[in-house]
Structure formats: C-alpha cells, structure tokens
Design an enzyme around this catalytic site. Structure first.
Site, PDB file in Angstrom:
ATOM      1  N   GLN A  46       0.849  -1.187   0.000  1.00 17.81           N
ATOM      2  CA  GLN A  46       0.000   0.000   0.000  1.00 17.81           C
ATOM      3  C   GLN A  46       0.886   1.238   0.000  1.00 17.81           C
ATOM      4  O   GLN A  46       1.878   1.300   0.728  1.00 17.81           O
ATOM      5  CB  GLN A  46      -0.877  -0.020   1.255  1.00 17.81           C
ATOM      6  CG  GLN A  46      -1.841   1.131   1.395  1.00 17.81           C
ATOM      7  CD  GLN A  46      -2.729   0.978   2.630  1.00 17.81           C
ATOM      8  OE1 GLN A  46      -3.143  -0.113   2.981  1.00 17.81           O
ATOM      9  NE2 GLN A  46      -3.013   2.083   3.292  1.00 17.81           N
ATOM     10  N   HIS A  61       1.459   6.657  15.505  1.00 18.28           N
ATOM     11  CA  HIS A  61       0.516   5.601  15.127  1.00 18.28           C
ATOM     12  C   HIS A  61       1.202   4.257  14.919  1.00 18.28           C
ATOM     13  O   HIS A  61       2.366   4.202  14.522  1.00 18.28           O
ATOM     14  CB  HIS A  61      -0.194   5.983  13.816  1.00 18.28           C
ATOM     15  CG  HIS A  61      -0.958   7.268  13.918  1.00 18.28           C
ATOM     16  ND1 HIS A  61      -1.182   8.078  12.850  1.00 18.28           N
ATOM     17  CD2 HIS A  61      -1.558   7.875  14.986  1.00 18.28           C
ATOM     18  CE1 HIS A  61      -1.874   9.136  13.223  1.00 18.28           C
ATOM     19  NE2 HIS A  61      -2.114   9.042  14.518  1.00 18.28           N
ATOM     20  N   LYS A  70       6.987   0.931   7.462  1.00 15.97           N
ATOM     21  CA  LYS A  70       6.751   2.094   6.606  1.00 15.97           C
ATOM     22  C   LYS A  70       8.070   2.654   6.081  1.00 15.97           C
ATOM     23  O   LYS A  70       9.004   2.878   6.855  1.00 15.97           O
ATOM     24  CB  LYS A  70       6.008   3.187   7.382  1.00 15.97           C
ATOM     25  CG  LYS A  70       4.630   2.766   7.849  1.00 15.97           C
ATOM     26  CD  LYS A  70       3.968   3.828   8.705  1.00 15.97           C
ATOM     27  CE  LYS A  70       2.599   3.351   9.165  1.00 15.97           C
ATOM     28  NZ  LYS A  70       1.981   4.320  10.085  1.00 15.97           N
ATOM     29  N   HIS A 117       4.914   5.420  14.787  1.00  8.78           N
ATOM     30  CA  HIS A 117       5.474   6.382  13.853  1.00  8.78           C
ATOM     31  C   HIS A 117       4.648   7.657  13.855  1.00  8.78           C
ATOM     32  O   HIS A 117       3.421   7.616  13.958  1.00  8.78           O
ATOM     33  CB  HIS A 117       5.499   5.781  12.439  1.00  8.78           C
ATOM     34  CG  HIS A 117       5.845   6.791  11.404  1.00  8.78           C
ATOM     35  ND1 HIS A 117       4.887   7.420  10.631  1.00  8.78           N
ATOM     36  CD2 HIS A 117       7.039   7.318  11.043  1.00  8.78           C
ATOM     37  CE1 HIS A 117       5.494   8.276   9.826  1.00  8.78           C
ATOM     38  NE2 HIS A 117       6.782   8.246  10.060  1.00  8.78           N
ATOM     39  N   TYR A 130       4.374   7.463   1.739  1.00 12.64           N
ATOM     40  CA  TYR A 130       5.006   6.293   2.342  1.00 12.64           C
ATOM     41  C   TYR A 130       4.423   4.994   1.797  1.00 12.64           C
ATOM     42  O   TYR A 130       3.279   4.919   1.398  1.00 12.64           O
ATOM     43  CB  TYR A 130       4.925   6.327   3.870  1.00 12.64           C
ATOM     44  CG  TYR A 130       3.559   6.505   4.478  1.00 12.64           C
ATOM     45  CD1 TYR A 130       2.916   5.444   5.104  1.00 12.64           C
ATOM     46  CD2 TYR A 130       2.926   7.739   4.479  1.00 12.64           C
ATOM     47  CE1 TYR A 130       1.678   5.610   5.706  1.00 12.64           C
ATOM     48  CE2 TYR A 130       1.691   7.916   5.075  1.00 12.64           C
ATOM     49  CZ  TYR A 130       1.067   6.841   5.684  1.00 12.64           C
ATOM     50  OH  TYR A 130      -0.160   7.002   6.271  1.00 12.64           O
ATOM     51  N   LYS A 168      -8.150  11.652  17.976  1.00 11.96           N
ATOM     52  CA  LYS A 168      -7.536  10.372  18.335  1.00 11.96           C
ATOM     53  C   LYS A 168      -6.166  10.584  18.987  1.00 11.96           C
ATOM     54  O   LYS A 168      -5.848   9.963  20.009  1.00 11.96           O
ATOM     55  CB  LYS A 168      -7.395   9.492  17.084  1.00 11.96           C
ATOM     56  CG  LYS A 168      -6.653   8.185  17.330  1.00 11.96           C
ATOM     57  CD  LYS A 168      -6.557   7.349  16.077  1.00 11.96           C
ATOM     58  CE  LYS A 168      -5.383   7.776  15.244  1.00 11.96           C
ATOM     59  NZ  LYS A 168      -5.077   6.852  14.148  1.00 11.96           N
ATOM     60  N   ASP A 169      -5.372  11.469  18.405  1.00 13.52           N
ATOM     61  CA  ASP A 169      -4.027  11.690  18.932  1.00 13.52           C
ATOM     62  C   ASP A 169      -4.039  12.470  20.243  1.00 13.52           C
ATOM     63  O   ASP A 169      -3.176  12.277  21.091  1.00 13.52           O
ATOM     64  CB  ASP A 169      -3.155  12.381  17.885  1.00 13.52           C
ATOM     65  CG  ASP A 169      -2.892  11.482  16.682  1.00 13.52           C
ATOM     66  OD1 ASP A 169      -3.047  10.253  16.816  1.00 13.52           O
ATOM     67  OD2 ASP A 169      -2.528  12.006  15.613  1.00 13.52           O
TER      68      ASP A 169
END
Length: 182
Positions: A46, A61, A70, A117, A130, A168-169
């Site tokens: 991906q 994450h 990654k 990361h 990435y 979320k962070d």
C-alpha cells in the site's frame, strides 16, 4: 543509494543518489534488491500520500495486529519524523529516533513493524508519502501520546506552540498503558 544507521539499528535513513543539472534532477527512490540487502525482505502492499499544514503532528501511530513497516519520505516541505520502538523484547524498547525529512534533502526513513510512527510539519506545509508492508486495518489502529514524559521526544515545535492534533491523537495512550509488541 546510501543506507545510514541510526541509534536504533533496525531504523535506517536512506539517502538517494541525485543526478541534477540546470533542468532539474533525477533520483531512484526505491530498489527492492538494495532495500532487502540493507534493511530486510519486505513486500510493500500500500502507498499513502498526505498533506498537512505547519504545526500539524500526526502520530504516533501503529497497528497492534497486522503491523505496518513504513518507508517514508517528503515530496514537498519538511517534517520531523519519529519512530518509537514498541517491541518489549528489544534492547531499545521505548527509545525513539527523530530525523528531519524534506523535499530538499530527499532522505527517507525505514520504520519497521513494531514501531509507532509520527511526524510534525515544520515548513508552511508538507506532502508526505510512504509505502506500507501491510494494509491499513482500523480495528487494530493505536496511537501513542506524542508528549509522553517517559519518551521525552524533542519535537522542534514552531514558536513553541502546541501542535495541531486529531481527536484520536489528543486521547492517545501513554507508553505505560499502551498495547505493545512481544
């Protein structure tokens, strides 16, 4: 391509050979055989591309199942990129590596599976691309707190302003309570 060791042996900085003249430049950004020889055999399944404005911090994450390695780089602007070792069996568990990646320096960072990361945008904006070794699986997505005192990451915050975070962070786990890897 030049592969540079970091303070965490599994995390590598990759510098491409750039051929340039008054017309522009050419560089090879990835070659499977060199990557396998200098990092590890990994399939990439991906590719992702994001754009963020100055002061945005994305991360830290990771996926607790279906972990993603990654290979990251910046195609416009500059970021401070961070990898945190979350492998409990590692001698560098809880340690981090931070590297400036920019369109100008053309560096890449290899962040293997088992790491959290994230990156912080230091330029007006940045485009970040990435390659991932596994697919995004939101049910396994985790976030580690960017300012955890146990990590003591030295983020180069612009004008010492608090970074712009996702919800979320903002609610991410501390290392002491985070899901980690064996």
């Amino acid at each position: 391509m030049k592969f540079i060791d970091t303070a965490i042996p599994d995390v590598k900085i990759i510098e491409p050979t750039v051929f340039g003249d008054e017309r522009g430049f050419f560089m090879e950004t990835f070659r499977q055989s060199l990557f396998e020889e200098n990092c590890s055999p990994r399939p990439f399944v991906q590719d992702n591309h994001s754009k963020s404005r100055q002061g945005t911090l994305r991360g830290l994450h990771y996926q607790i199942n279906n972990p993603q390695g990654k290979l990251v780089r910046v195609v416009s602007g500059e970021v401070f990129d961070v990898a945190v070792d979350l492998r409990r069996s590692s001698a560098t568990f809880g340690k981090w590596v931070g590297v400036l990646l920019s369109a100008e320096n053309k560096r890449q960072l290899w962040v293997p599976e088992g790491f959290a990361h994230g990156f912080y945008v230091t330029s007006d904006s940045a485009e970040f691309v990435y390659k991932c070794t596994d697919y995004y699986a939101p049910e396994y997505d985790r976030s580690l707190r960017w300012n955890d005192p146990a990590l003591n990451i030295q983020w180069p915050l612009v004008d010492n302003n608090q970074p712009q975070l996702s919800a979320k962070d903002e609610n991410a786990a501390l290392l002491s309570e985070a899901d980690t890897f064996a």
